[in-house]
Write an enzyme that holds these catalytic residues in place. Structure first.
Site, mmCIF file in Angstrom:
data_model
loop_
_atom_site.group_PDB
_atom_site.id
_atom_site.type_symbol
_atom_site.label_atom_id
_atom_site.label_comp_id
_atom_site.label_asym_id
_atom_site.label_seq_id
_atom_site.Cartn_x
_atom_site.Cartn_y
_atom_site.Cartn_z
ATOM 1 N N GLU A 295 -0.559 4.824 -0.374
ATOM 2 C CA GLU A 295 -1.331 6.066 -0.553
ATOM 3 C C GLU A 295 -0.466 7.253 -0.167
ATOM 4 O OE1 GLU A 295 -5.237 5.989 1.135
ATOM 5 O OE2 GLU A 295 -5.652 4.010 0.308
ATOM 6 N N ARG B 276 -1.041 -1.467 -18.630
ATOM 7 C CA ARG B 276 -2.360 -0.818 -18.530
ATOM 8 C C ARG B 276 -2.323 0.170 -17.384
ATOM 9 N NH1 ARG B 276 -5.742 -3.245 -21.814
ATOM 10 N NH2 ARG B 276 -7.308 -1.747 -21.170
ATOM 11 N N LYS C 234 -1.675 2.223 -24.763
ATOM 12 C CA LYS C 234 -2.106 2.214 -26.177
ATOM 13 C C LYS C 234 -0.871 2.436 -27.055
ATOM 14 C CE LYS C 234 -6.856 3.626 -25.237
ATOM 15 N NZ LYS C 234 -7.000 4.263 -23.927
ATOM 16 N N TYR D 228 0.858 -1.191 0.000
ATOM 17 C CA TYR D 228 0.000 0.000 0.000
ATOM 18 C C TYR D 228 0.890 1.236 0.000
ATOM 19 C CZ TYR D 228 -4.922 -0.998 0.185
ATOM 20 O OH TYR D 228 -6.201 -1.328 -0.162
ATOM 21 N N ASP E 156 -6.920 14.966 -23.559
ATOM 22 C CA ASP E 156 -6.824 13.532 -23.293
ATOM 23 C C ASP E 156 -6.094 12.920 -24.495
ATOM 24 O OD1 ASP E 156 -7.216 10.817 -23.168
ATOM 25 O OD2 ASP E 156 -9.314 10.939 -22.565
ATOM 26 N N THR F 234 -3.541 7.329 -21.214
ATOM 27 C CA THR F 234 -3.306 5.967 -20.748
ATOM 28 C C THR F 234 -1.859 5.652 -21.114
ATOM 29 O OG1 THR F 234 -4.136 5.142 -22.855
ATOM 30 C CG2 THR F 234 -5.661 5.099 -21.002
HETATM 31 N N1 DSN Z 1 -11.357 1.709 -24.665
HETATM 32 C C1 DSN Z 1 -10.487 2.686 -25.279
HETATM 33 C C2 DSN Z 1 -10.590 2.660 -26.755
HETATM 34 O O1 DSN Z 1 -10.735 1.583 -27.275
HETATM 35 O O2 DSN Z 1 -10.476 3.690 -27.399
HETATM 36 C C3 DSN Z 1 -10.718 4.039 -24.784
HETATM 37 O O3 DSN Z 1 -11.172 4.012 -23.492
#
Ligand code: DSN
Length: 479
Positions: free
Chosen positions: A67, A280, A274, A65, A242, A271
């Site tokens: 925090e 993730r 990607k 943990y 974003d 994120t």
């Molecule tokens: N799930 C992602 C996507 O496929 O674009 C975005 O949250």
């Protein structure tokens, strides 16, 4: 031991240890590798993280943990967590040229929530919000929430509409952002499919949002963040971007100048899994003025940070700082453009007529199909995509009229522009040979479709043949 032997040994040993406890989990992990190796993965938001990134997650950091923030924790014994969190933040700051990086968010939705609350706390005078920040969110009563909402005053958010490629977390009802904010959307020009910045400025002048959101999950073009910042400034809005989908293209310096959000936005979320090719997770970048509020993400809207994932973020961000990553990022775009060209040459209709990022949006109505029918027919043929709305979609968000495809994963695997043309041929063949099905009562179905199984099988084999020259995780053999 050579690196490839080390990687095989690491994964094999891990599976052996897992198998001794629950063999079905070990089998499922092995099966997942086989499935990923055999499918033509064109999901624009997926990738293949490196063995080092994957391995950084499977260890005792998971037990801790932590925090709080680096050097200021609510739990004792966080010295090693501090090391990996500080490293991940340092790599993120250097990679993106940001003053501050918060690497605790568990996902993109979490990163956006952290950003929204940071902006609300920074911009809105609300005693109930101060109270909420001083206590654990679960301790707030209904009355506290009521007061909080009243004090926050139905703040306004202007973001890209879902059918134009915006994301659920940019103020849409299925997500908490749509309940927190009074939201209005900007779409795209119906003739070109492109963002019309004059229309965005007009909407901002009329609506006067607290937050203007840039960024998308299904828009196949560059966005001019300098112009959006000017629009935000003209109405006193905080400009948030974003960049979850295209963070890898920013990291690899394919998107620079007006197209790099970091120098233009007050706050940037992303994120890490990607096009950035990490584990993730999520991340927030900002300047010093929002840093304190951003760092309150846990416990304001996040559970305890995931130290094993922060360790993996540090590894992946270190990889993204290598020159090879810039080459990778450029190849993602080259491949997307080759895929778009291949589809256009074969008669497909693409939203905006092409791409200048990592994704292509096929309007499958030109094949007489809904997105759902097209997605399933492609899946039957070994091609993994996802259905997606197109601007002003006549089939709504469930059936949709589009299929979104992206190149980050196949580019990681090593496929190049010649293979993208071959991929375009496979996609076109399947879509051109698929016809809509009918319901039991004879009416047309938006879900059912007819595709000769022999053709699906043939394309599936062609996809496997195409992938054979580009083994996934070539350094990993599970024996
Ligand atoms: N799930 C992602 C996507 O496929 O674009 C975005 O949250």
């Amino acid at each position: 031991m050579s690196s490839s032997t080390a990687e095989s040994t690491a994964f094999r040993s891990a599976l052996e240890v897992i198998r001794a406890v629950e063999p079905r989990v070990a089998d499922a992990i092995g099966a997942e590798l086989t499935d990923q190796r055999e499918s033509l993965k064109l999901i624009a938001s997926e990738n293949y993280a490196s063995p080092a990134t994957l391995l950084a997650m499977g260890n005792w950091f998971s037990d801790k943990y932590a925090e709080g923030t680096v050097g200021r924790r609510f739990y004792a014994g966080c010295q090693n967590v501090d090391t990996v969190e500080a490293l991940a933040a340092e790599h993120a700051r250097e990679l993106f040229g940001a003053a501050h990086a918060y690497v605790q968010p568990h996902s993109g939705i979490d990163a956006n929530l952290v950003a929204f609350w940071a902006v609300l706390a920074d911009r809105v005078e609300a005693p109930a919000l101060r109270k909420a920040q001083a206590r654990h969110v679960n301790d707030l009563t209904e009355q506290d929430w009521y007061t909080l909402r009243r004090e926050l005053g139905n703040q306004r958010m202007l973001g890209m509409s879902l059918d134009a490629g915006g994301h659920l977390t940019h103020g849409f009802r299925p997500n908490i952002s749509g309940k927190m904010f009074d939201q209005r959307s900007y779409g795209t020009d119906p003739a070109t499919g492109l963002i019309d910045y004059d229309r965005v400025a007009e909407a901002a002048r009329e609506f006067k949002p607290l937050i203007l959101v840039g960024g998308y999950s299904a828009y196949p073009r560059k966005v001019n963040f300098r112009i959006l910042r000017e629009i935000a400034d003209s109405v006193g809005a905080t400009f948030m971007v974003d960049m979850a989908h295209f963070a890898g293209l920013v990291a690899g310096k394919v998107f620079t100048g007006d197209f790099d959000p970091v120098p233009h936005a007050h706050i940037v979320t992303t994120t890490t899994h990607k096009s950035l090719r990490g584990p993730r997770g999520g991340m927030v970048l900002c300047g010093p003025e929002l840093a304190d509020q951003v760092d309150r993400g846990c416990p304001m809207v996040l559970g305890g940070p995931l130290p094993h994932v922060m360790a993996a973020k540090a590894v992946a961000l270190a990889e993204a700082r290598q020159p090879a990553f810039a080459d990778y990022a450029q190849r993602i775009v080259d491949n997307a453009q080759a895929l778009a060209d291949g589809l256009l040459r074969r008669g497909a209709k693409l939203v905006t007529g092409g791409t200048d990022n990592h994704l292509v949006l096929i309007d499958v109505t030109s094949y007489g199909l809904t997105g759902r029918q097209a997605e399933q027919a492609l899946l039957d043929s070994g091609i993994v995509t996802n259905r997606n709305a197109v601007p002003q979609d006549p089939n709504g968000a469930w059936y949709t009229s589009g299929v979104r495809i992206g190149t980050p994963a196949l580019t990681t695997r090593g496929l190049g522009t010649a293979e993208m043309d071959a991929t375009a041929e496979l996609i076109h063949t399947v879509l051109a040979q698929t016809t809509p099905g009918t319901n039991a009562d004879g009416t047309g179905s938006k879900a059912k479709y007819v595709l000769d199984p022999a053709l699906a099988d043939k394309v599936s084999h062609q996809a496997t043949d195409l992938l054979a020259g580009f083994p996934l995780y070539p350094t990993v053999s599970l024996g």
